[in-house]
Design an enzyme around this catalytic site. Structure first.
Site, PDB file in Angstrom:
ATOM      1  N   GLU A  12       0.771  -1.003   0.029  1.00 42.32           N
ATOM      2  CA  GLU A  12      -0.222  -0.220   0.032  1.00 42.32           C
ATOM      3  C   GLU A  12       0.735   0.870  -0.104  1.00 42.32           C
ATOM      4  O   GLU A  12       0.578   2.063  -0.500  1.00 42.32           O
ATOM      5  CB  GLU A  12      -1.055   0.160   1.470  1.00 42.32           C
ATOM      6  CG  GLU A  12      -1.910  -1.375   1.037  1.00 42.32           C
ATOM      7  CD  GLU A  12      -3.045  -1.775   2.338  1.00 42.32           C
ATOM      8  OE1 GLU A  12      -4.275  -1.739   2.152  1.00 42.32           O
ATOM      9  OE2 GLU A  12      -2.222  -1.086   3.579  1.00 42.32           O
ATOM     10  N   GLY A  78     -12.591  -4.847   2.044  1.00 39.99           N
ATOM     11  CA  GLY A  78     -13.562  -5.595   1.553  1.00 39.99           C
ATOM     12  C   GLY A  78     -14.622  -5.006   1.267  1.00 39.99           C
ATOM     13  O   GLY A  78     -15.504  -3.894   2.332  1.00 39.99           O
ATOM     14  N   MET A 171      -8.885  -2.517   8.288  1.00 39.52           N
ATOM     15  CA  MET A 171      -8.699  -2.313  10.110  1.00 39.52           C
ATOM     16  C   MET A 171      -7.642  -2.392  10.260  1.00 39.52           C
ATOM     17  O   MET A 171      -7.277  -2.117  11.636  1.00 39.52           O
ATOM     18  CB  MET A 171      -7.619  -3.609   9.825  1.00 39.52           C
ATOM     19  CG  MET A 171      -8.577  -5.805   8.985  1.00 39.52           C
ATOM     20  SD  MET A 171      -8.028  -6.745   9.162  1.00 39.52           S
ATOM     21  CE  MET A 171      -6.819  -7.618  10.830  1.00 39.52           C
ATOM     22  N   GLU A 172      -8.296  -0.441   9.516  1.00 37.11           N
ATOM     23  CA  GLU A 172      -7.111   0.350  10.239  1.00 37.11           C
ATOM     24  C   GLU A 172      -7.821   1.930  10.294  1.00 37.11           C
ATOM     25  O   GLU A 172      -7.428   2.503  11.112  1.00 37.11           O
ATOM     26  CB  GLU A 172      -5.575   0.218   9.734  1.00 37.11           C
ATOM     27  CG  GLU A 172      -4.958  -1.203   9.642  1.00 37.11           C
ATOM     28  CD  GLU A 172      -5.430  -1.772   8.909  1.00 37.11           C
ATOM     29  OE1 GLU A 172      -5.486  -1.442   7.864  1.00 37.11           O
ATOM     30  OE2 GLU A 172      -4.676  -2.558   8.550  1.00 37.11           O
ATOM     31  N   ASP A 195     -11.459  -7.260  -2.239  1.00 40.10           N
ATOM     32  CA  ASP A 195     -12.418  -8.296  -1.924  1.00 40.10           C
ATOM     33  C   ASP A 195     -13.696  -7.519  -1.469  1.00 40.10           C
ATOM     34  O   ASP A 195     -13.815  -7.040  -1.345  1.00 40.10           O
ATOM     35  CB  ASP A 195     -11.619  -9.105  -0.835  1.00 40.10           C
ATOM     36  CG  ASP A 195     -11.265  -8.508   0.342  1.00 40.10           C
ATOM     37  OD1 ASP A 195     -13.117  -8.623   0.746  1.00 40.10           O
ATOM     38  OD2 ASP A 195     -10.543  -7.883   0.205  1.00 40.10           O
TER      39      ASP A 195
END
Ligand code: SAH
Length: 229
Positions: A12, A78, A171-172, A195
């Protein structure tokens, strides 16, 4: 202004690091911070590693040690909405935690459970997107839900959607947004879909991680180019 740029995984930040000049690096609390210029703008760039605590640690270090004037999180996510597909982009209209009790967050610091994207940074991102030649992906302004889990179970996906109505999960982002909010610094999270946060997520992530990470980073490069900050 120093731009604080965070990606959770090496993929990233790869493109951004490759575009950086005059790089100086320093390791603080186990994370490596790269200072320099991208498209003529002062930047500090870091791979925070995965999850909320790593991301918060990184963001707060950027504020206290590097005096960043904004926090941008770029990366993959996602998809949990019907109108986007892999490689499409979500810009953070707002961010929430899907694994934290919203009532507790509202009662105690930071006294809110929703962390808005900065309108100026959103406008800059939209301008950059609209001016991209031959853009092959869609984007939307939406909600990003953050938690310390890779969402790939259908039941968890549906539960998160029912409770928090996100356009994507990762997740962040909300952890970085909470740090920005607490320090009164503008923040934007940019996520390209790797995804669909379902049973195929693991395989889809492996296939699309690099391309999605680059989509998000390319948008950020275009924003840096257009900005006069
Ligand atoms: N299967 C990978 C998962 C890495 S964690 C592995 O084992 O290496 C996934 C990273 O991408 C996190 O930084 C998160 O922010 C983002 N992400 C992408 N898709 C996600 C999903 N379905 N659920 C949660 N986070 C996701």
């Amino acid at each position: 202004m120093v731009w604080g740029i965070i990606g959770a995984m090496p993929s990233e930040i790869a493109l951004l690091k490759a575009q950086m000049s005059g790089i100086k690096q320093e390791t603080v609390s186990g994370l490596t911070y790269y200072s320099g210029k991208i498209r003529g703008k002062e930047v500090v760039l870091c791979c925070s590693e995965i999850g909320k605590v790593n991301a918060a640690m990184c963001a707060q270090t950027m504020v206290l040690r590097y005096g960043v004037g904004c926090l941008i999180n770029t990366g993959v996510a996602g998809c949990t909405c019907d109108d986007l597909d892999v490689l499409d982009i979500v810009l953070s209209r707002d961010l929430v935690f899907h694994d934290y009790d919203w009532a507790l967050q509202e009662k105690y610091h930071p006294h809110t459970s929703k962390f808005p994207g900065d309108p100026g940074l959103i406008a800059l991102a939209q301008l950059a997107l609209e001016q991209m030649p031959q853009r092959m992906f869609r984007y939307k302004l939406g909600r990003i839900a953050t938690g310390d889990v890779f969402v790939e179970q259908e039941a968890l996906r549906e539960d998160i959607i029912r409770r928090t109505h996100p356009d994507c999960v990762e997740m962040e982002g909300a952890a970085i947004a909470l740090v920005a909010y607490s320090n009164q610094i503008p923040c934007l999270v940019i996520r390209s879909m790797s995804d669909n946060a379902n049973g195929d997520a693991g395989m889809s992530f492996d296939t699309f991680e690099a391309a999605a990470a680059d989509h998000s980073a390319k948008l950020l490069l275009a924003m840096l180019e257009q900005s006069d900050a």
